[in-house]
Design a protein around this motif. Structure first.
Motif: not given
Length: 552
Positions: A59-68, A329-336
């Motif tokens: 159930w996608f909510r505020n995590n609209l990505r496939i990465d991480d 659409c992007v995770s904070p861990r990916r940005i980090y």
């Protein structure tokens, strides 16, 4: 400094899927020339379309990505171990969208522009899932009814922390257990840089200080950041048999995507971002990746961020990652991870750290939201402020002042320029947000929730904890210091030549700085010289019961 690194909670309108699922359509109101707005609810009629084909739902909510994406990875791994299938689902809840969904403060729950950005993100998610030999079922309806009707073996979702979202999660848990007694809702912590389970002693929500610096120092010393995880392999998310996902009904399916008209919006022009904006924000993980890559690597902006971050004009003075972070659409861990790679390959300095610092601010508000619960939305906040004055927003004069603030018609150029930018683009700089918040709270003495509610409606980067947490802090209701700004001094400090003001206030384009900062002081001859008549072309400054010329 308070940071408005603000996301959305999704829900919408209804119906669900498959030749085995009976759906009842309920058409509601005609939306004038815009056509008929869909307002439907799913009728499950006791049918369970996925029964006999063990399927886990993501159930996608505020995590609209496939990465991480922790929920997606967990569902894939659990399904593989049990020989199950995986069905990604996104559900639009009608209570969140449309012109008619106004709040008690008079704002649309979600503006058309925000809804458009979300639709783009959902469409991009579907494209990326299809590239993995999967897909995305989009439905319009109450999440509990839709997911209960699907009767999955389990539902995986990103964990949320605030009351509306938690209420929805509880309803989903009940619904899927009614459909299948062994079904469970698995909530995955996925929205922060630091994982909830990794926080050191004294930094967990129950025990954390509401002072950011104290909390940050402990977290940075005692907690590590988990590395991002890549997307599941192509072919590892087998869908249920296609005949179960075929629906010849409006409003649901593996191909369906609602239009803004179907979501209840009447003025479709309101969904278009003004070309005067800092940039065109396009929803979705693909656009998020492009922004991260372009800003950090291609244009090499990261190394200068600390010195440019207080700008107000242009695409690259700040990261502009927030709208994509808000929808996941992007995770904070990916940005980090990208920031650390940049430090290893190019340069490490205060600017490279400062992006991480602001991600930690975002974490702080998420964990604070978990700690304080519904106090986040109460007028007197977490720690009531002595001497706070809140005018009754139901009174005509206070309501009118709030409307002038929202429209950018206060007669104070810095406030008006920022509020017009927000209305036209769904974006406002961090510097602007602090000033308009201070003005509403301290100069106008309006209920701070008028501002938080308006930002919820209009900001593309709306995130419930970041938005309401920043506003409650700006109102001085967390026990910390009061950030009260001298608006004229702020204008001189951050728009010394008036470029930003003239960009958004064309009626003042001929007025030179510093006269531009206080146009009500222009003499009649100066008004004639600079082609503006105060009180007609540009409003006189509104009465400010709490007006104060101190501060910074």
């Amino acid at each position: 400094t308070t940071h408005f690194f603000a996301a959305t909670s999704e829900r919408w309108m209804g119906r669900v899927v498959s030749s085995l699922l009976l759906i009842t359509m309920a058409a509601m109101h005609a939306a004038g020339a815009a056509g008929m707005s869909l307002r439907a609810t799913a009728s499950t009629a006791g049918l369970k379309p996925l029964r006999g084909h063990a399927t886990r739902v993501v159930w996608f909510r505020n995590n609209l990505r496939i990465d991480d994406n922790s929920a997606l990875v967990a569902a894939q791994e659990a399904a593989a171990g049990r020989g199950e299938r995986v069905l990604p689902v996104f559900i639009f809840d009608p209570s969140q969208y449309g012109t008619a969904t106004t709040t008690k403060w008079g704002s649309e729950k979600t503006s058309a522009m925000r809804a458009q950005f979300l639709c783009e993100a959902v469409a991009d998610l579907r494209t990326n899932l299809r590239a993995m030999d999967s897909g995305l079922l989009v439905a319009v309806g109450d999440p509990a009814e839709v997911l209960g009707a699907l009767a999955p073996t389990a539902v995986h979702c990103a964990a949320e922390v605030c009351s509306e979202e938690l209420k929805s999660e509880r309803a989903v848990q009940r619904a899927i257990k009614v459909a299948t007694s062994s079904a469970q809702l698995h909530r995955h912590w996925d929205s922060t840089l630091y994982h909830l389970d990794d926080l050191p002693k004294g930094c967990n929500p129950e025990a954390m200080s509401l002072g950011f610096t104290t909390w940050r120092n402990k977290v940075e010393k005692g907690c590590s950041i988990r590395p991002p995880v890549g997307a599941p392999a192509a072919g590892s998310l087998p869908l249920p048999p296609p005949e179960l996902l075929e629906a010849n009904l409006e409003g649901v399916g593996m191909e369906f995507m609602p239009s803004l008209t179907e979501l209840g919006y009447e003025d479709l022009a309101a969904a278009t971002q003004d070309p005067r904006g800092v940039m065109r924000f396009e929803g979705g993980e693909t656009a998020a990746r492009a922004r991260v890559r372009g800003w950090i690597w291609d244009r090499d902006c990261l190394k200068d961020y600390f010195n440019t971050r207080n700008g107000m004009l242009g695409a690259d003075y700040s990261t502009k990652f927030a709208p994509w972070l808000a929808l996941g659409c992007v995770s904070p861990r990916r940005i980090y991870s990208e920031c650390k790679r940049y430090e290893a390959e190019r340069v490490e300095n205060k600017s490279t750290y400062w992006v991480v610092f602001e991600l930690i601010w975002r974490d702080f508000f998420r964990f604070m939201g978990l700690k304080v619960g519904t106090k986040l939305f109460m007028q007197h906040g977490v720690v009531p402020r002595a001497g706070a004055v809140w005018r009754d927003s139901n009174q005509a004069d206070a309501f009118e002042d709030g409307q002038r603030w929202k429209k950018g018609e206060t007669g104070i150029p810095l406030i008006d320029a920022n509020m017009r930018e927000l209305a036209a683009t769904g974006f406002m700089s961090n510097r602007g947000r602090q000033n308009v918040a201070s003005f509403l709270v301290f100069d106008l003495q309006l209920d701070w929730r008028v501002g938080a509610d308006h930002f919820e409606s209009t900001l593309l980067d709306y995130d419930v904890c970041s938005n309401w947490g920043n506003w409650i802090a700006a109102a001085g209701l967390t026990g910390g210091r009061e950030n009260r700004f001298n608006i004229i001094k702020q204008t001189k400090d951050y728009d010394a030549h008036g470029d930003y003001l003239k960009h958004w206030l064309p009626e003042l384009k001929d007025v030179p700085a510093p006269l531009l900062f206080e146009p009500w002081k222009l003499s009649p001859s100066q008004q004639a010289q600079y082609n503006v008549k105060i009180g007609e072309d540009y409003p006189r400054p509104m009465n400010r019961p709490g007006a104060w010329n101190g501060g910074g």
